[in-house]
Design a protein around this motif. Structure first.
Motif, PDB file in Angstrom:
ATOM      1  N   GLN A 210     -33.254   0.451  -9.592  1.00  0.00           N
ATOM      2  CA  GLN A 210     -34.354   0.753 -10.495  1.00  0.00           C
ATOM      3  C   GLN A 210     -33.896   0.750 -11.947  1.00  0.00           C
ATOM      4  O   GLN A 210     -34.612   0.282 -12.841  1.00  0.00           O
TER       5      GLN A 210
ATOM      6  N   GLY B 190     -30.830   2.530  -4.313  1.00  0.00           N
ATOM      7  CA  GLY B 190     -32.196   2.443  -4.818  1.00  0.00           C
ATOM      8  C   GLY B 190     -32.300   2.843  -6.279  1.00  0.00           C
ATOM      9  O   GLY B 190     -32.975   2.181  -7.078  1.00  0.00           O
TER      10      GLY B 190
ATOM     11  N   HIS C  42     -37.087   6.547  -7.238  1.00  0.00           N
ATOM     12  CA  HIS C  42     -35.850   6.462  -6.453  1.00  0.00           C
ATOM     13  C   HIS C  42     -34.688   7.218  -7.110  1.00  0.00           C
ATOM     14  O   HIS C  42     -33.573   7.192  -6.592  1.00  0.00           O
TER      15      HIS C  42
ATOM     16  N   ASN D  13     -40.864  -0.335  -5.833  1.00  0.00           N
ATOM     17  CA  ASN D  13     -39.860  -0.946  -4.958  1.00  0.00           C
ATOM     18  C   ASN D  13     -39.128  -2.051  -5.714  1.00  0.00           C
ATOM     19  O   ASN D  13     -39.656  -3.147  -5.885  1.00  0.00           O
TER      20      ASN D  13
END
Length: 252
Positions: A147, A143, A170, A89
């Motif tokens: 990343q 997302g 992601h 995350n």
């Protein structure tokens, strides 16, 4: 070398409802090694990554990074500084207000000169195709874009050990393949200087790119060998909740 010895970790260990996720794990990652780590959900993969970086302290055992004990207050900072980590995350890791500042943060901490810093930032933005987001706030990104920014910023800081905790999850399949290829190129370029990668993944296809595949189950090492050797145990791995490449399933 990252040397993990008899490592234990339990959640809620003071509440009476103890949940042990690392159960005396022993593991070593040598300098100049590209290893993949797989395990079912709840097997302890992410907890192990947190322990390696020193974010959480184990309930027993030790982790030595180039001889420095990650849990010793006198040496923990030296140990942690050599480890770069990217979690699943990305929102939990951003600390700056723009993509450019995010990549610059680690470089500033290392005392990199402004001229060299600009060069490195431009190189990383180009490598990860994020130049157009230079002045964006990270919360404006998708997302996958987030990343890639985190990967760029951590690699720019030039850690000796890079731990990736499902860091491509992601991304779409094409971008996942591109990022893994970038990581392999980075590894091949730096491995003679001791650069090492621990790729925590759920993807058997990413694991096949590693020189070594470690499987953990119940907080312990269940398999540790070349990926093609580990995947020959397809029936056992599937019972453990591990995905196996189709060609190895057909052989089982």
């Amino acid at each position: 070398m990252i040397d993990i010895r008899e490592l234990y970790f339990s959640y809620n260990r003071h509440s009476g409802e103890e949940n042990t996720v690392l159960n005396g794990i022993n593991l070593r990652l040598d300098a100049g090694e590209f290893a993949a780590l797989m395990g079912a959900n709840g097997s302890g993969k992410s907890t192990l990554a947190l322990c390696i970086k020193g974010i959480v302290k184990p309930s027993g055992g030790n982790i030595f990074i180039d001889g420095f004990d990650i849990n010793d207050e006198k040496t923990s900072q030296q140990a942690a500084d050599s480890v770069g980590i990217v979690f699943q995350n990305p929102d939990n890791q951003f600390i700056s207000t723009s993509v450019e500042r995010e990549i610059a943060f680690g470089l500033e901490n290392r005392g990199v000169s402004p001229v060299e810093m600009r060069k490195i930032i431009c190189e990383q933005m180009d490598r990860f195709s994020i130049e157009e987001y230079r002045m964006y706030s990270p919360d404006r990104l998708s997302g996958g874009e987030k990343q890639k920014v985190l990967l760029a910023s951590v690699i720019a800081s030039d850690p000796k050990y890079l731990v990736l905790d499902e860091a491509t999850s992601h991304l779409d399949p094409h971008e996942r393949r591109r990022i893994i290829n970038l990581l392999k190129d980075e590894f091949d370029f730096k491995k003679d200087r001791g650069f090492s990668v621990l790729l925590i993944t759920q993807s058997p296809f990413e694991a096949l790119d590693a020189d070594r595949l470690i499987i953990i189950e119940g907080g312990r090492v269940a398999f540790d060998d070349k990926p093609e050797e580990v995947f020959k145990n397809a029936d056992k791995l599937k019972k453990m909740g591990i995905r196996v490449p189709l060609e190895y399933e057909l052989l089982s």
